[in-house]
Design an enzyme around this catalytic site. Structure first.
Site, PDB file in Angstrom:
ATOM      1  N   HIS A   2      -9.944  23.114 -64.012  1.00 33.43           N
ATOM      2  CA  HIS A   2     -11.042  22.713 -63.307  1.00 33.43           C
ATOM      3  C   HIS A   2     -10.853  21.170 -63.559  1.00 33.43           C
ATOM      4  O   HIS A   2     -11.595  20.460 -62.812  1.00 33.43           O
ATOM      5  CB  HIS A   2     -12.136  23.159 -64.461  1.00 33.43           C
ATOM      6  N   ASP A  25     -17.307  21.400 -58.949  1.00 32.37           N
ATOM      7  CA  ASP A  25     -18.401  20.974 -59.750  1.00 32.37           C
ATOM      8  C   ASP A  25     -19.333  20.054 -59.226  1.00 32.37           C
ATOM      9  O   ASP A  25     -19.747  19.936 -58.174  1.00 32.37           O
ATOM     10  CB  ASP A  25     -17.662  20.452 -60.918  1.00 32.37           C
ATOM     11  N   TYR A  75     -30.750  21.735 -64.579  1.00 29.16           N
ATOM     12  CA  TYR A  75     -32.031  22.126 -64.789  1.00 29.16           C
ATOM     13  C   TYR A  75     -32.777  21.578 -63.321  1.00 29.16           C
ATOM     14  O   TYR A  75     -33.405  22.285 -62.614  1.00 29.16           O
ATOM     15  CB  TYR A  75     -32.915  21.392 -65.940  1.00 29.16           C
TER      16      TYR A  75
END
Length: 397
Positions: free
Chosen positions: A361, A165, A308
């Site tokens: 995860h 991640d 982003y």
């Protein structure tokens, strides 16, 4: 500014505002007998919202979190000024403990490391001990958020070295930019990718590219690796919508998450359940996790922007790997992406791998003992990274 002790202290006004917002929630309708097919079931949401509003005791959980040694420090960054960063610094009593940095991702926080801290810092002649720093990334938890656009992975790495991640991407960039001064070895539960002719996910596209352009011979995938590739396809088909929204229009999504505690709860709770491996989440455990986002210093919208910024800086596709720095990989079958071992061998000095039967995860939270055992094997006596940090092998002398 030097290290400053920090205590989590949510104001009574913020607690009251949360209660009022929970009072005013308007729930959507739900189709019959759909379970999780369309998202978080109404029954789960109603139960969690009712608990959060009527009987969840944030003050009790806040006090429990404050038992950990929290600190903040001002970090100077190029072009982004000074950021006040929050972190936990849990020291071992062992003088020669190995320094270890834990970096969370989204939708995580420092809470992910709480279970592994006492295991890592414990002293024993049978395994190495660690000094552990657990950062809250800028814009997450109780760290200040950057105020200008363009704060991408290289900037996160800069901030962390001066004090998965996203955690594995930030630490990888740290090791590349700042080793050997700051980073000597690192360990991660890495993520995996799709079949060789269908590498869409940016998290491991660079890993596959490195493998296909390397001299390492191709080897047939194991059954575990094949199942991992199937898991990736499931993720691409059923779970990737959040990723597209957060790397294209995070501000739009941010209005809903900042204003609606139910919206924030549903957005993150979905990931907690579907990205873990049948982990039995307790309601208060979920609500504490979500409350850290709700009460975060910059608000929950700030954490979305890492997608982003990394996407537009092409920091996701172009992540460098560490040359001679020892690398370890823990494979958990319900992780979102699991790069086959042959791919990982092409990306760096892979000295340790471990394959597990369960876990997902949030491995540090789901399987703390298993992950810590891998670290002990990698850095302990007889392990491939033993003594990699000069003068800090984790044992008494």
């Amino acid at each position: 500014m030097s290290e400053q002790p920090f205590q989590i202290s949510v104001s009574n006004e913020d607690l009251e505002l949360l209660r009022k917002k929970l009072d005013l929630i308007r729930f959507p309708d739900e189709l019959e007998n759909v379970g999780w097919d369309y998202g978080v079931p109404f029954e789960d949401m109603k139960r969690l919202v009712t608990r959060w509003r009527d009987s969840y005791d944030w003050r009790a959980h806040e006090a429990e979190l404050n038992k950990l040694p929290h600190f903040t420090r001002d970090i100077e960054t190029d072009a982004f000024g000074t950021l006040n960063v929050h972190y936990i610094h849990q020291r071992s009593t062992q003088e020669h403990a190995i320094p270890l940095l834990f970096v969370h991702g989204w939708p995580g926080s420092f809470m992910e490391a709480c279970k592994i801290l006492p295991l890592l810092t414990g002293e024993s002649p049978d395994h190495p001990s660690f000094h552990v720093v657990v950062y809250s990334l800028p814009g997450f938890g109780f760290s200040e958020a950057p105020r200008k656009p363009g704060f991408a992975i290289a900037q996160y790495a800069e901030a962390m070295t001066q004090g998965g991640d996203w955690g594995q991407r930030v630490t990888r960039r740290m090791a590349t930019l700042y080793a050997p001064k700051h980073v000597k070895a690192w360990h991660t539960n890495f993520t995996h990718t799709d079949a060789p002719n269908f590498v869409r996910n940016p998290l491991t596209a660079s890993a596959h590219l490195a493998h296909t352009s390397s001299a390492i011979p191709y080897s047939p995938y194991t059954e575990f690796e094949k199942k991992g590739l199937e898991r990736n396809q499931w993720f691409e088909d059923n779970q990737a919508g959040y990723y597209t929204e957060q790397n294209t229009q995070p501000q739009t999504l941010g209005y809903g998450l900042a204003d609606s505690p139910a919206g924030l709860l549903a957005w993150i709770y979905e990931k907690l359940v579907l990205w873990s491996d049948k982990y039995q989440w307790e309601d208060d455990e979920v609500l504490t996790w979500i409350s850290i986002y709700w009460f975060s210093r910059a608000g929950p919208a700030a954490s979305l922007r890492i997608y982003y910024e990394a996407h537009h800086a092409e920091d996701i596709f172009n992540q460098p790997y560490v040359g001679g720095c020892p690398m370890g990989v823990s494979y958990f079958p319900a992780e979102l992406f699991l790069a086959p071992k042959s791919w990982m061998q092409a990306t760096g000095n892979l000295v340790f791998t471990a394959q597990h039967e369960s876990g997902g995860h949030f491995a540090a939270h789901e399987k703390p003992e298993v992950l810590v055992d891998d670290l002990r094997k990698m850095f302990g006596k007889g392990g491939p990274a033993f003594g990699v940090v000069p003068g800090k092998n984790g044992y008494a002398r």
